[in-house]
Motif scaffolding. Structure first.
Motif, PDB file in Angstrom:
ATOM      1  N   CYS A 132      38.236  64.457 -11.011  1.00 27.69           N
ATOM      2  CA  CYS A 132      39.602  64.687 -10.540  1.00 27.69           C
ATOM      3  C   CYS A 132      39.710  64.419  -9.038  1.00 27.69           C
ATOM      4  O   CYS A 132      40.661  63.766  -8.573  1.00 27.69           O
ATOM      5  CB  CYS A 132      40.025  66.116 -10.863  1.00 27.69           C
ATOM      6  N   CYS A 133      38.728  64.885  -8.275  1.00 31.44           N
ATOM      7  CA  CYS A 133      38.749  64.667  -6.818  1.00 31.44           C
ATOM      8  C   CYS A 133      38.645  63.181  -6.488  1.00 31.44           C
ATOM      9  O   CYS A 133      39.370  62.677  -5.609  1.00 31.44           O
ATOM     10  CB  CYS A 133      37.609  65.434  -6.157  1.00 31.44           C
ATOM     11  N   LEU A 134      37.757  62.467  -7.182  1.00 32.41           N
ATOM     12  CA  LEU A 134      37.625  61.033  -6.936  1.00 32.41           C
ATOM     13  C   LEU A 134      38.893  60.281  -7.331  1.00 32.41           C
ATOM     14  O   LEU A 134      39.281  59.304  -6.670  1.00 32.41           O
ATOM     15  CB  LEU A 134      36.421  60.478  -7.700  1.00 32.41           C
ATOM     16  N   TRP A 135      39.549  60.736  -8.397  1.00 28.45           N
ATOM     17  CA  TRP A 135      40.805  60.103  -8.812  1.00 28.45           C
ATOM     18  C   TRP A 135      41.886  60.297  -7.745  1.00 28.45           C
ATOM     19  O   TRP A 135      42.609  59.343  -7.406  1.00 28.45           O
ATOM     20  CB  TRP A 135      41.260  60.692 -10.140  1.00 28.45           C
ATOM     21  N   CYS A 136      41.978  61.508  -7.214  1.00 28.16           N
ATOM     22  CA  CYS A 136      42.954  61.773  -6.142  1.00 28.16           C
ATOM     23  C   CYS A 136      42.641  60.937  -4.901  1.00 28.16           C
ATOM     24  O   CYS A 136      43.547  60.369  -4.275  1.00 28.16           O
ATOM     25  CB  CYS A 136      42.955  63.256  -5.786  1.00 28.16           C
ATOM     26  N   LEU A 137      41.346  60.853  -4.544  1.00 29.25           N
ATOM     27  CA  LEU A 137      40.951  60.043  -3.396  1.00 29.25           C
ATOM     28  C   LEU A 137      41.304  58.578  -3.621  1.00 29.25           C
ATOM     29  O   LEU A 137      41.790  57.894  -2.700  1.00 29.25           O
ATOM     30  CB  LEU A 137      39.449  60.199  -3.154  1.00 29.25           C
ATOM     31  N   GLU A 138      41.088  58.100  -4.831  1.00 28.20           N
ATOM     32  CA  GLU A 138      41.410  56.705  -5.138  1.00 28.20           C
ATOM     33  C   GLU A 138      42.909  56.438  -5.001  1.00 28.20           C
ATOM     34  O   GLU A 138      43.320  55.402  -4.457  1.00 28.20           O
ATOM     35  CB  GLU A 138      40.943  56.381  -6.560  1.00 28.20           C
ATOM     36  N   LYS A 139      43.744  57.371  -5.467  1.00 26.49           N
ATOM     37  CA  LYS A 139      45.191  57.201  -5.348  1.00 26.49           C
ATOM     38  C   LYS A 139      45.622  57.196  -3.886  1.00 26.49           C
ATOM     39  O   LYS A 139      46.476  56.389  -3.483  1.00 26.49           O
ATOM     40  CB  LYS A 139      45.909  58.317  -6.111  1.00 26.49           C
TER      41      LYS A 139
END
Length: 671
Positions: free
Chosen positions: A490-497
């Motif tokens: 979830c954290c990596l997904w938010c960072l990617e966005k």
């Protein structure tokens, strides 16, 4: 060349479209070398025979069909001349390994696929004698098939289904695919009744013309919406605002009403006879707990509603900016109609690259050193040593180049919108701003795009690896590890966005000032931070309006589909065609409205730069459109009374201080 532009001027002087130079050249060279490596992998598979083995096929002894072969050490029946045997025939074509996605059967090269079903070994002998195509292992004589004891292991499983050669890939495939029923059941697990599946497929086949027509309708509706959304955006925004506020007030009122009603009921219960209260003591305690819970919910809803109303109050002007940007974005599509073709070009580029990537991946699967599988006794080709990392290199290439293509789309759109915004006289726009933007991208800024896409790749690869590990842990008892993995994903997904959004604005800054990626990202970040509330308003209200647009397209397409399919009385046949049409409609709407979203974001960055460095005075005239100019004028009018009030108060304070000083002056001199 510092990462954050330390070698460049410390204070940015925005000079739109004036200077143009190559940016991030080392990254362009690095990306070029990486692409050369991708091409080298393809060349290696072709030179070593992996491509020919995939296309022409090979048998279980390592012989490629349709050509002469060299003997493989330790493998019997290798090195045969298969010039006349051009087709691959599987002894048991229906024995499919679902996990490994391959046929677990001995394969032979034959000169002709079975043209009819064969039920006995006598039929196999007759087919071999008449057609010269032996369907058993090479060491067995065709005229002795019925009497050989090895026939049970080295001859096809009876009955042998009628087969037909696949075009290009030369594999004998059963004409009747009923033997793949187990594989189909594993894939289509949600259908328990085969008749339902047949009816659904029949509905799709019978409605194929309608499905194509509805897909074209979704395409046309998406194009139309991109132009007319500027006229309906104000209505959508205020309807959305009204619904949100009304829903918050209504929900809060209902919670308070439930709490008061529950409390009155409790008071009536307490007023009853003491004996009855003791008998219902447990129920009373439960009622108190319910009442306290309702009170907490009501207070929380009230706080949320108050915060929401305050946000609406303070952000109402910024909502007006969102509406103005939508209005100007609609004008952009009128002046730059080729923007509509961007999703097609991007999809075509991605499709061609993905087809190439899949072909090379299949080539890699048939490349390497031949090894005998001890379990099955079949010969397989495997990469060993350092060559086994070619597959990982190829996988990284899928992510980086895909992100590179998407970033090229963002840079192209940003360059065209920047040209439109910073051209004061719209009649003097280039003949084709889109093509001009593409040429600028290819000449100057491919390195910037390569660097931005590589940063996204660095975040996406760990996320995909963690997702794979998470899926492997499903059903295991280690819930704590799965929870931690989910949090990391979830954290990596938010960072990617967040990085995607910053990259998009960095590309726009590069299109304006022709600066390197890190410098552009820094400058864009500073502008976005200075306009944080405006960014929040645009990204919340604007994204929801675009989501409503997607829902509108899907709904209209589905409604048209219901009307078009109304002639079919069997309503179960509607399901699959409507699902296909709705999914396609949403995909098309998302692709087109994502272009609209990029246009809005680039327009906002240009607007923020314009208002920061220009004030409308001679020599510092605004570049913005009339709609944005009206927004600025309205903002100034609303600020002017407050400024005048503050200036009057400051002047009165200064006069009072001056009077006091004059009153003190005579006393000072006499002293």
């Amino acid at each position: 060349m510092g990462c954050c532009g330390s070698a460049e001027r410390a204070k940015r002087e925005w000079k739109p479209l004036e200077d143009r130079s190559c940016t991030d050249l080392p990254w362009f060279l690095l990306f070029t070398l990486f692409c050369v490596g991708m091409g080298a992998i393809c060349g290696y598979t072709i030179v070593t025979g992996g491509a020919s083995r995939l296309v022409f096929g090979y048998d279980s002894y390592g012989n490629t069909c349709g050509q002469r072969n060299e003997a493989i050490e330790g493998v019997k029946l290798s090195g045969l001349d298969h010039t006349d045997r051009k087709y691959v025939f599987f002894l048991d074509p229906c024995n499919i390994d679902i996990v490994q996605r391959k046929i677990k059967s001995m394969a032979l090269c034959v000169s002709q696929c079975p043209t009819e079903e064969m039920k006995t070994y006598g039929d196999l002998r007759r087919f071999a004698m008449i057609n010269g195509s032996e369907l058993c292992s090479y060491e067995l004589a065709g005229h002795k098939y019925p009497s050989l004891p090895e026939r049970f292991d080295k001859c096809p499983k009876l009955p042998v289904p009628q087969s037909k050669a696949l075009p290009v890939f030369n594999r004998c495939t059963p004409v009747d695919i009923s033997c793949y029923s187990k594989f189909a059941e594993a894939v289509v697990t949600f259908v328990s009744d085969n008749t339902v599946l047949h009816r659904l497929i029949a509905g799709v086949v019978a409605s194929k013309e309608i499905i194509v027509g509805l897909c074209l309708l979704a395409l046309v509706l998406s194009m139309i919406l991109m132009v007319i959304i500027r006229y309906i955006s104000a209505v959508l925004v205020w309807i959305l605002t009204f619904i949100v506020v009304l829903g918050s007030l209504g929900g809060t009122s209902v919670l308070w009403w439930l709490y008061i009603d529950h409390r009155l009921t409790m008071n009536e219960t307490v007023a009853k006879d003491l004996k009855e209260v003791k008998e219902t003591n447990g129920e009373t305690e439960a009622s108190k707990d319910h009442m306290q819970a309702l009170l907490v919910y009501a207070i929380s809803a009230t706080v949320f509603t108050v915060i929401l109303l305050l946000l609406m109050l303070f952000m109402r002007k910024r909502v007006a900016l969102t509406i103005a940007l939508f209005h100007v974005a609609g004008k952009v599509f009128i002046h730059l109609p080729l923007l509509v073709l961007q999703p097609f070009c991007t999809f075509l580029a991605l499709f061609l690259f993905w087809v190439y990537w899949i072909l090379v991946l299949l080539f890699l699967g048939t490349t390497g050193i031949p090894e005998k599988n001890e379990e099955t006794g079949l010969t397989e080709f495997r990469l060993s040593g350092p060559l086994q990392y070619l597959t990982w290199y190829h996988a990284v290439g899928l992510i980086w180049i895909s992100e590179f293509i998407l970033a090229c789309q963002q840079m192209t759109v940003a360059g065209a919108v920047v040209t439109y915004y910073f051209t004061r006289d719209k009649n003097k726009l280039p003949l084709t701003p889109i093509l001009s933007s593409v040429l600028r991208l290819m000449r100057y800024h491919l390195g910037t795009v390569a660097k931005g896409s590589f940063i996204i790749t660095l975040v996406k690869i760990p996320r995909l690896i963690l997702m794979y590990i998470y899926n492997q842990l499903k059903g295991k008892e280690n819930a704590c590890a799965r929870c931690l993995l989910k949090a990391c994903i979830c954290c990596l997904w938010c960072l990617e966005k967040c990085l995607n959004y910053l990259n998009q604005n960095a590309y726009a800054a590069t299109a304006i000032n022709s600066t390197s990626f890190c410098t552009s990202a820094r400058d864009a970040f500073v502008i976005l931070v200075e306009n944080a509330l405006r960014v929040a308003a645009i990204n919340t209200v604007g994204d929801f309006v675009l989501f409503l647009g997607k829902v509108l397209i899907v709904t209209c397409t589905a409604f048209a589909g219901v009307l078009a399919l109304n002639y079919q009385r069997d309503y179960t046949e509607w399901v699959l065609p409507l699902i296909i049409v709705c999914l396609f409609a949403f995909l098309v709407a998302h692709c087109f409205l994502s272009i609209f979203e990029i246009v809005v974001d680039v327009l906002f960055l240009c607007f923020a730069i314009d208002t920061k460095y220009n004030d409308g005075t001679p020599g510092k005239e605004f570049y913005m459109d009339k709609a944005l100019m009206e927004f600025v004028e309205n903002s100034r009018k609303s600020v002017a009374p407050a400024e005048r009030g503050r200036s009057k108060r400051s002047r009165a304070r200064e006069e009072a201080e001056l009077t006091e000083m004059k009153a003190m002056a005579p006393g000072t001199s006499s002293a």
